[in-house]
Design a protein around this motif. Sequence first.
Motif, PDB file in Angstrom:
ATOM      1  N   LYS A   1       0.027  11.679  -5.323  1.00  0.00           N
ATOM      2  CA  LYS A   1      -0.015  12.025  -3.903  1.00  0.00           C
ATOM      3  C   LYS A   1       0.088  13.543  -3.775  1.00  0.00           C
ATOM      4  O   LYS A   1       0.924  14.171  -4.427  1.00  0.00           O
ATOM      5  CB  LYS A   1       1.135  11.358  -3.144  1.00  0.00           C
ATOM      6  CG  LYS A   1       1.087  11.603  -1.639  1.00  0.00           C
ATOM      7  CD  LYS A   1       2.253  10.923  -0.925  1.00  0.00           C
ATOM      8  CE  LYS A   1       2.156  11.183   0.578  1.00  0.00           C
ATOM      9  NZ  LYS A   1       3.322  10.630   1.317  1.00  0.00           N
ATOM     10  N   THR A   2      -0.748  14.142  -2.912  1.00  0.00           N
ATOM     11  CA  THR A   2      -0.719  15.596  -2.746  1.00  0.00           C
ATOM     12  C   THR A   2      -0.147  16.038  -1.405  1.00  0.00           C
ATOM     13  O   THR A   2       0.400  17.132  -1.299  1.00  0.00           O
ATOM     14  CB  THR A   2      -2.122  16.191  -2.915  1.00  0.00           C
ATOM     15  OG1 THR A   2      -3.013  15.597  -1.965  1.00  0.00           O
ATOM     16  CG2 THR A   2      -2.650  15.936  -4.321  1.00  0.00           C
ATOM     17  N   ARG A   3      -0.271  15.197  -0.374  1.00  0.00           N
ATOM     18  CA  ARG A   3       0.324  15.562   0.922  1.00  0.00           C
ATOM     19  C   ARG A   3       0.379  14.335   1.827  1.00  0.00           C
ATOM     20  O   ARG A   3      -0.275  13.319   1.580  1.00  0.00           O
ATOM     21  CB  ARG A   3      -0.471  16.677   1.613  1.00  0.00           C
ATOM     22  CG  ARG A   3      -1.869  16.268   2.094  1.00  0.00           C
ATOM     23  CD  ARG A   3      -2.507  17.369   2.935  1.00  0.00           C
ATOM     24  NE  ARG A   3      -3.863  17.061   3.346  1.00  0.00           N
ATOM     25  CZ  ARG A   3      -4.179  16.368   4.444  1.00  0.00           C
ATOM     26  NH1 ARG A   3      -3.216  15.885   5.218  1.00  0.00           N
ATOM     27  NH2 ARG A   3      -5.454  16.144   4.747  1.00  0.00           N
ATOM     28  N   ASP A   4       1.184  14.452   2.899  1.00  0.00           N
ATOM     29  CA  ASP A   4       1.246  13.412   3.919  1.00  0.00           C
ATOM     30  C   ASP A   4       0.042  13.515   4.853  1.00  0.00           C
ATOM     31  O   ASP A   4      -0.596  14.573   4.953  1.00  0.00           O
ATOM     32  CB  ASP A   4       2.524  13.551   4.752  1.00  0.00           C
ATOM     33  CG  ASP A   4       3.784  13.266   3.946  1.00  0.00           C
ATOM     34  OD1 ASP A   4       3.693  12.494   2.968  1.00  0.00           O
ATOM     35  OD2 ASP A   4       4.845  13.816   4.296  1.00  0.00           O
ATOM     36  N   GLU A   5      -0.224  12.428   5.564  1.00  0.00           N
ATOM     37  CA  GLU A   5      -1.266  12.464   6.597  1.00  0.00           C
ATOM     38  C   GLU A   5      -0.768  13.300   7.783  1.00  0.00           C
ATOM     39  O   GLU A   5       0.403  13.213   8.175  1.00  0.00           O
ATOM     40  CB  GLU A   5      -1.603  11.048   7.061  1.00  0.00           C
ATOM     41  CG  GLU A   5      -2.771  11.009   8.033  1.00  0.00           C
ATOM     42  CD  GLU A   5      -3.163   9.593   8.402  1.00  0.00           C
ATOM     43  OE1 GLU A   5      -4.355   9.260   8.299  1.00  0.00           O
ATOM     44  OE2 GLU A   5      -2.275   8.816   8.815  1.00  0.00           O
TER      45      GLU A   5
ATOM     46  N   THR B   1       0.827  -1.201   0.000  1.00  0.00           N
ATOM     47  CA  THR B   1       0.000   0.000   0.000  1.00  0.00           C
ATOM     48  C   THR B   1       0.864   1.254   0.000  1.00  0.00           C
ATOM     49  O   THR B   1       2.007   1.247   0.470  1.00  0.00           O
ATOM     50  CB  THR B   1      -0.914   0.039   1.236  1.00  0.00           C
ATOM     51  OG1 THR B   1      -0.111  -0.056   2.417  1.00  0.00           O
ATOM     52  CG2 THR B   1      -1.911  -1.101   1.204  1.00  0.00           C
ATOM     53  N   PRO B   2       0.327   2.342  -0.523  1.00  0.00           N
ATOM     54  CA  PRO B   2       1.074   3.604  -0.510  1.00  0.00           C
ATOM     55  C   PRO B   2       1.157   4.158   0.902  1.00  0.00           C
ATOM     56  O   PRO B   2       0.367   3.788   1.779  1.00  0.00           O
ATOM     57  CB  PRO B   2       0.249   4.506  -1.428  1.00  0.00           C
ATOM     58  CG  PRO B   2      -1.123   3.935  -1.404  1.00  0.00           C
ATOM     59  CD  PRO B   2      -0.977   2.467  -1.190  1.00  0.00           C
ATOM     60  N   PRO B   3       2.093   5.072   1.156  1.00  0.00           N
ATOM     61  CA  PRO B   3       2.219   5.663   2.484  1.00  0.00           C
ATOM     62  C   PRO B   3       1.000   6.523   2.821  1.00  0.00           C
ATOM     63  O   PRO B   3       0.283   6.989   1.938  1.00  0.00           O
ATOM     64  CB  PRO B   3       3.490   6.517   2.380  1.00  0.00           C
ATOM     65  CG  PRO B   3       3.656   6.784   0.925  1.00  0.00           C
ATOM     66  CD  PRO B   3       3.108   5.584   0.218  1.00  0.00           C
ATOM     67  N   ASN B   4       0.786   6.724   4.112  1.00  0.00           N
ATOM     68  CA  ASN B   4      -0.351   7.523   4.560  1.00  0.00           C
ATOM     69  C   ASN B   4      -0.297   8.918   3.951  1.00  0.00           C
ATOM     70  O   ASN B   4       0.761   9.548   3.875  1.00  0.00           O
ATOM     71  CB  ASN B   4      -0.352   7.633   6.084  1.00  0.00           C
ATOM     72  CG  ASN B   4      -0.595   6.293   6.755  1.00  0.00           C
ATOM     73  OD1 ASN B   4      -0.864   5.291   6.089  1.00  0.00           O
ATOM     74  ND2 ASN B   4      -0.499   6.262   8.068  1.00  0.00           N
ATOM     75  N   GLY B   5      -1.454   9.371   3.509  1.00  0.00           N
ATOM     76  CA  GLY B   5      -1.523  10.692   2.916  1.00  0.00           C
ATOM     77  C   GLY B   5      -2.769  10.844   2.073  1.00  0.00           C
ATOM     78  O   GLY B   5      -3.659   9.993   2.075  1.00  0.00           O
ATOM     79  N   VAL B   6      -2.821  11.940   1.336  1.00  0.00           N
ATOM     80  CA  VAL B   6      -3.963  12.265   0.483  1.00  0.00           C
ATOM     81  C   VAL B   6      -3.552  12.133  -0.975  1.00  0.00           C
ATOM     82  O   VAL B   6      -2.461  12.567  -1.367  1.00  0.00           O
ATOM     83  CB  VAL B   6      -4.482  13.685   0.786  1.00  0.00           C
ATOM     84  CG1 VAL B   6      -5.595  14.082  -0.173  1.00  0.00           C
ATOM     85  CG2 VAL B   6      -4.974  13.764   2.230  1.00  0.00           C
TER      86      VAL B   6
END
Length: 311
Positions: free
Chosen positions: A277-281, A218-223
């Motif tokens: 991806k636009t930003r981190d969580e 899965t991709p890293p946490n974020g938006v």
Amino acid sequence: MVTFEKLAEINNIEPTALALGNFDGVHLGHQALIKSMVSKAREKGLKAAVFTFSNHPRNLLPGKTPVMNITMEGQKNQIIDSLGVDYLFNIEFTEEIMTMEPERFVKELLIEKFKAKDLFCGFNYNFGYKARGNTKILKELGNEMGFDVWEMSPFIIHDDVVSSSLIRTLIVSGQVEKCEMYMGRNYAIDGEVVVGNRLGRKLGFPTSNLIISPNLVTPPNGVYVTYCTYNGHRYPSVTNVGHKPTIGQYEKNVETHIFNFDKELYGKHITVEFLQKTRDEVKFDSIEELSEQILRDCRDAREYHENLLAL
């Protein structure tokens, strides 16, 4: 496509051209190999077949780091089916198979069980006990047993050898925008929508939630800017991957807000494609701050989608 999950199910099948490999992600290299096999099968009047394992062989070896899947089994089977395959041998990798010497593996499985007349594999294909078998040995056995072996050279895009390992690296590092180049499609997660905490609906941003399989990379946490497909229709969307730290601690999930969409999707099947991806969580100090950031996330995602349409 007829799918076989157990060796005992396979009886009296027609002779095959057989593609060999794990095929996780069914990337462009895999697709090229399978298409070559299908073409040869049609040319020689054979059934087009793929032999793969339902579990990753490395995960049966003690002391090895588990390999996470790029695609869920249903996705993988669907893509293979779309390539014109007649038979899919999706067999569990067991200790019995793991301890087969290369010659026995070829004779009892590939030739006697799968009725292979032509074998297709990648340049780095290994098989048999302790992976002692390779393409050289496979060709030698072909000369002895009367089958042809077609070895595919490395499949290269922009100086990169296309591989499942490369794609996993892109996903876990959040570089989802690069996956399409090597997979021929966007990286995607699909599944049945489950009930969430309904906070998004209260804030005016209703979301559809997917639980992530522990076996899936899965991709890293974020938006992320995403597409969401439901019932054959593809909708622009924005997705949060993570644990929702502002409102508590949850299992990692995929939470998608679909633009201009008001249908209830609980219990329905959806597919979420990741574009950028636009930003981190981030853990915000208040629900108000979270709500304001969601507005910005939606604005950024809408702008991204509008720019795509303008291309």
